[in-house]
Enzyme design. Structure first.
Site, short mmCIF file in Angstrom:
data_model
loop_
_atom_site.label_atom_id
_atom_site.label_comp_id
_atom_site.label_asym_id
_atom_site.label_seq_id
_atom_site.Cartn_x
_atom_site.Cartn_y
_atom_site.Cartn_z
N ARG A 50 0.84 -1.20 0.00
CA ARG A 50 0.00 0.00 0.00
C ARG A 50 0.87 1.25 0.00
O ARG A 50 0.55 2.24 -0.68
CB ARG A 50 -0.95 -0.01 1.20
CG ARG A 50 -1.96 1.12 1.16
CD ARG A 50 -3.06 0.97 2.20
NE ARG A 50 -2.57 1.10 3.56
CZ ARG A 50 -3.31 0.90 4.65
NH1 ARG A 50 -4.58 0.56 4.53
NH2 ARG A 50 -2.80 1.04 5.85
N LYS A 149 -2.68 6.86 1.33
CA LYS A 149 -2.52 7.17 2.76
C LYS A 149 -1.50 8.30 2.87
O LYS A 149 -0.32 8.09 3.17
CB LYS A 149 -2.07 5.90 3.52
CG LYS A 149 -2.44 5.94 4.99
CD LYS A 149 -2.40 4.56 5.61
CE LYS A 149 -2.39 4.62 7.12
NZ LYS A 149 -3.57 5.21 7.74
N GLU A 182 -16.42 5.88 5.09
CA GLU A 182 -15.71 5.16 6.16
C GLU A 182 -15.78 6.02 7.41
O GLU A 182 -16.49 7.03 7.43
CB GLU A 182 -14.25 4.92 5.75
CG GLU A 182 -13.49 6.20 5.46
CD GLU A 182 -12.01 5.99 5.11
OE1 GLU A 182 -11.47 4.93 5.44
OE2 GLU A 182 -11.41 6.91 4.53
N1 PXG Z 1 -9.51 4.59 7.10
C1 PXG Z 1 -8.62 5.55 7.41
C2 PXG Z 1 -8.88 6.93 6.95
C3 PXG Z 1 -7.47 5.22 8.14
O1 PXG Z 1 -6.57 6.17 8.45
C4 PXG Z 1 -8.23 2.92 8.24
C5 PXG Z 1 -9.33 3.31 7.49
C6 PXG Z 1 -8.03 1.49 8.59
O2 PXG Z 1 -7.00 0.94 7.76
P1 PXG Z 1 -6.03 -0.21 8.28
O3 PXG Z 1 -5.12 -0.46 7.14
O4 PXG Z 1 -5.32 0.32 9.49
O5 PXG Z 1 -6.88 -1.38 8.58
C7 PXG Z 1 -7.26 3.90 8.57
C8 PXG Z 1 -6.03 3.55 9.37
C9 PXG Z 1 -4.50 6.01 14.85
C10 PXG Z 1 -4.38 5.05 13.72
O6 PXG Z 1 -3.52 6.14 15.59
C11 PXG Z 1 -5.18 5.18 12.59
C12 PXG Z 1 -5.07 4.27 11.53
C13 PXG Z 1 -4.17 3.26 11.64
C14 PXG Z 1 -3.38 3.15 12.76
C15 PXG Z 1 -3.47 4.05 13.82
O7 PXG Z 1 -5.56 6.60 15.01
N2 PXG Z 1 -5.87 4.43 10.45
#
Ligand code: PXG
Length: 288
Positions: A50, A149, A182
């Site tokens: 990713r 991201k 989301e």
């Molecule tokens: N949507 C968004 C906008 C994100 O930033 C997810 C979905 C979930 O994706 P993953 O690949 O993690 O299953 C994310 C991920 C935090 C934190 O500290 C946030 C994320 C990941 C790790 C930590 O708030 N967001």
């Protein structure tokens, strides 16, 4: 704490980037958040893939190859004796001048931080979260693909502020057509009459790694799962709802906008997915 910064492992106090770095000046860069469980880096290849796709989308040349990134990530964990925690990879456009032009930036900077993570309190996994829909819309994919991201998280941060103002820890973001994209940092799923549904990434979601694990588990357990356009109504009237994310793992949601979802308790399919998820994070992964 030891931090990796552009080829060196340095003390966190010395891990500094320039005020002329375009990551700071313009949010020009990308990142990944990865978990390590009991010395296993969970879905590292998927996270690095990713990261590579994010880099490609913003036309940034990653300063390290996939095998190098694996080694740097694991070595940063080893140097911090980190066996359970959170790894942040950041790639910025690097040092440039005060103009936008990314081609004037000398070279991208790569940072790897291996640390701990602030998790949702345990009681929310037992009782479920109450969440709200926030007024800020998820950014249109034609403006900046939410699948990247990127270091531009202001859209999500505004949503996060609004969720807090609404008394919730997380908030649903709609896209500009009013369909659910989301949450501010988590993907969303519902269960209705035995089928699991989630908005497709084209509705404005990040292609979450944890979301992908849910598809794998559903397939292995013969649970029907579909990507579908979804409105707030679909969530209010669902039997179950849950969020997924690297930090959240799989967390039940029992209320949206004051409406109780299903029985008001975490549902059986959500609990099964959470149990199976927690099994997988301990049995899969790249060993340090
Ligand atoms: N949507 C968004 C906008 C994100 O930033 C997810 C979905 C979930 O994706 P993953 O690949 O993690 O299953 C994310 C991920 C935090 C934190 O500290 C946030 C994320 C990941 C790790 C930590 O708030 N967001």
């Amino acid at each position: 704490m030891i931090v990796y910064l552009d080829g060196k492992y340095v003390d966190s106090a010395d891990a500094k980037v320039s005020v002329f770095d375009h990551g700071l000046l313009y949010g020009d860069g990308i990142f990944e958040g990865i978990r390590i469980y009991d010395g296993n880096v969970f879905r590292l290849d998927e996270h690095l893939e990713r990261l590579e796709y994010s880099a490609k989308a913003i036309m940034l040349d990653l300063p390290a190859t996939r095998p190098e990134l694996v080694e740097i990530t694991c070595e940063t964990c080893r140097r911090n004796n980190l066996r359970d925690g959170y790894i942040r990879l950041v790639v910025t456009r690097g040092v440039g001048d005060l103009g936008l032009a990314p081609w004037l930036c000398a070279k991208p900077s790569l940072v790897v931080i291996a640390s701990t993570i602030q998790l949702y309190p345990k009681e929310h996994y037992e009782n479920g979260l109450a969440i709200v829909t926030v007024p800020t819309r998820r950014i249109n994919p034609a403006a900046l693909p939410p699948t990247v991201k990127s270091l531009n998280y202001l859209n999500n941060i505004l949503g996060k502020i609004e969720a807090k103002q609404g008394g919730a820890l997380e908030g649903i973001m709609l896209n500009d057509q009013g369909f659910i994209a989301e949450c501010t940092a988590d993907n969303l799923f519902i269960v209705h009459k035995g089928t699991i549904y989630t908005p497709s990434a084209s509705q404005g979601a990040l292609k979450g790694i944890t979301r992908e694990v849910i598809f794998d588990i559903a397939r292995d357990c013969n649970l029907p799962i579909l990507e579908q356009n979804m409105t707030r109504y679909d969530v209010w009237c669902a039997d179950e709802c849950f969020l997924t994310g690297t930090g959240a793992e799989v967390i039940p949601v029992v209320k949206l906008d004051g409406r109780v979802i299903g029985t008001g308790k975490p549902g059986p399919i959500t609990n099964r997915l959470l149990t199976e998820f927690r099994h997988r994070v301990r049995s899969e992964g790249v060993k340090l």
